[in-house]
Design a protein around this motif. Structure first.
Motif, short mmCIF file in Angstrom:
data_model
loop_
_atom_site.label_atom_id
_atom_site.label_comp_id
_atom_site.label_asym_id
_atom_site.label_seq_id
_atom_site.Cartn_x
_atom_site.Cartn_y
_atom_site.Cartn_z
N GLY A 18 0.81 -1.21 0.00
CA GLY A 18 0.00 0.00 0.00
C GLY A 18 0.85 1.26 0.00
N THR A 19 1.85 1.30 0.87
CA THR A 19 2.76 2.44 0.93
C THR A 19 3.49 2.61 -0.39
OG1 THR A 19 3.09 2.08 3.30
CG2 THR A 19 4.74 3.42 2.16
N LEU A 24 4.30 5.27 -5.75
CA LEU A 24 4.40 5.13 -7.20
C LEU A 24 3.33 5.95 -7.91
CD1 LEU A 24 5.14 1.30 -7.47
CD2 LEU A 24 6.73 3.17 -7.96
N ALA A 25 2.14 5.98 -7.35
CA ALA A 25 1.06 6.77 -7.95
C ALA A 25 1.44 8.25 -7.97
CB ALA A 25 -0.24 6.57 -7.16
N ASP A 26 2.04 8.71 -6.88
CA ASP A 26 2.48 10.11 -6.81
C ASP A 26 3.60 10.37 -7.81
OD1 ASP A 26 2.49 12.75 -5.40
OD2 ASP A 26 4.52 12.13 -4.89
N PHE A 199 10.96 1.30 -3.14
CA PHE A 199 10.48 2.29 -4.11
C PHE A 199 11.46 2.41 -5.28
CE2 PHE A 199 10.18 7.01 -5.09
CZ PHE A 199 9.05 6.90 -5.88
N SER A 200 12.75 2.43 -4.96
CA SER A 200 13.78 2.54 -6.00
C SER A 200 13.76 1.32 -6.92
CB SER A 200 15.16 2.69 -5.35
OG SER A 200 16.17 2.73 -6.33
N THR A 204 12.73 1.07 -10.97
CA THR A 204 13.63 0.48 -11.95
C THR A 204 12.90 -0.54 -12.81
OG1 THR A 204 15.56 0.79 -10.51
CG2 THR A 204 15.75 -0.87 -12.24
N VAL A 205 12.07 -1.37 -12.16
CA VAL A 205 11.29 -2.38 -12.89
C VAL A 205 10.33 -1.71 -13.86
CG1 VAL A 205 9.53 -4.18 -12.67
CG2 VAL A 205 11.47 -4.12 -11.10
#
Length: 216
Positions: A18-19, A24-26, A199-200, A204-205
């Motif tokens: 969720g976090t 990612l949405a932001d 997140f990083s 990348t993916v």
């Protein structure tokens, strides 16, 4: 015209999906839907009205009434609602109704980020990028306990761990849309990862998938 960017994020409770999905949405300027909240909203309506959780007709009625634009995370994050939602989620007709609503959300021109249990396998099988975020049950229980204590609550590690393991068993063992990674999902184990590291790696993916798409 570029294709919509749909990012599907699946995984068990407490893994950090969720976090990660919100970050990612932001980052990609996309709307985000926590699909787990849709099941929690059905459960919350049943609890509020005093309807039995296993009563399919009432659960179906509630599912039809749910507005994806009016999901109150604060109210729906209550532990009791989460436990009830896991039971509601096994009702096939409820899943059918909510999955269609989730697909409609993903059909936005820009795309969207959706996280849940069956996004990459059922809701958006043709998503641009798929992530399966996981962590050990013990790590997830410790995170949940820390979250409770950070909000001035009290919890017991053994009880929380048992709850998580029960939910995993229900989610993975249900006949309809069980929790499992899509065959083409990138596995992200956050057991020993910070949110920044996760997140990083996720970026990348996703950027790699977008780069391949632009070359096609």
């Amino acid at each position: 015209m570029s294709r919509p960017l749909i990012i599907a994020i699946d995984g068990p409770a407490g893994a950090g999906k969720g976090t990660l999905a919100r970050r990612l949405a932001d980052y990609y300027h996309l709307p985000h839907l926590d699909t787990g909240l849709t099941y929690r909203a059905v459960a919350q309506m049943l609890l509020t009205k005093g309807w039995p959780l296993g009563d399919a007709p009432h659960a179906v009625e509630a599912a039809k009434l749910i507005d994806l634009g009016d999901l109150d995370r604060t109210v729906l994050s209550a532990h009791a609602v989460g436990e009830a939602a896991s039971k509601v989620a096994v009702i096939a007709e409820v899943r059918k109704i909510l999955v269609e609503k989730q697909r409609e959300f993903a059909r936005r021109p820009s795309g969207a980020v959706l996280d849940g249990r069956d996004i990459g396998t059922v809701v958006c099988p043709h998503a641009t990028a798929k992530l399966y975020v996981t962590a050990s049950a013990e790590v997830r229980a410790r995170r949940r306990l820390a979250e409770i204590e950070a909000n001035d609550g009290a919890g017991d590690f053994a009880t929380i761990l048992a709850d998580i393991m029960r939910r995993d068993e229900r989610d993975m063992g249900r006949a309809d849309s069980p929790l499992r990674p899509a065959a083409d999902a990138h596995l992200l184990d956050t057991s020993e990862m910070s949110i920044e590291a996760a997140f990083s790696e996720a970026r990348t993916v996703i950027d790699g998938v977008l780069a391949k798409g632009s070359e096609a």
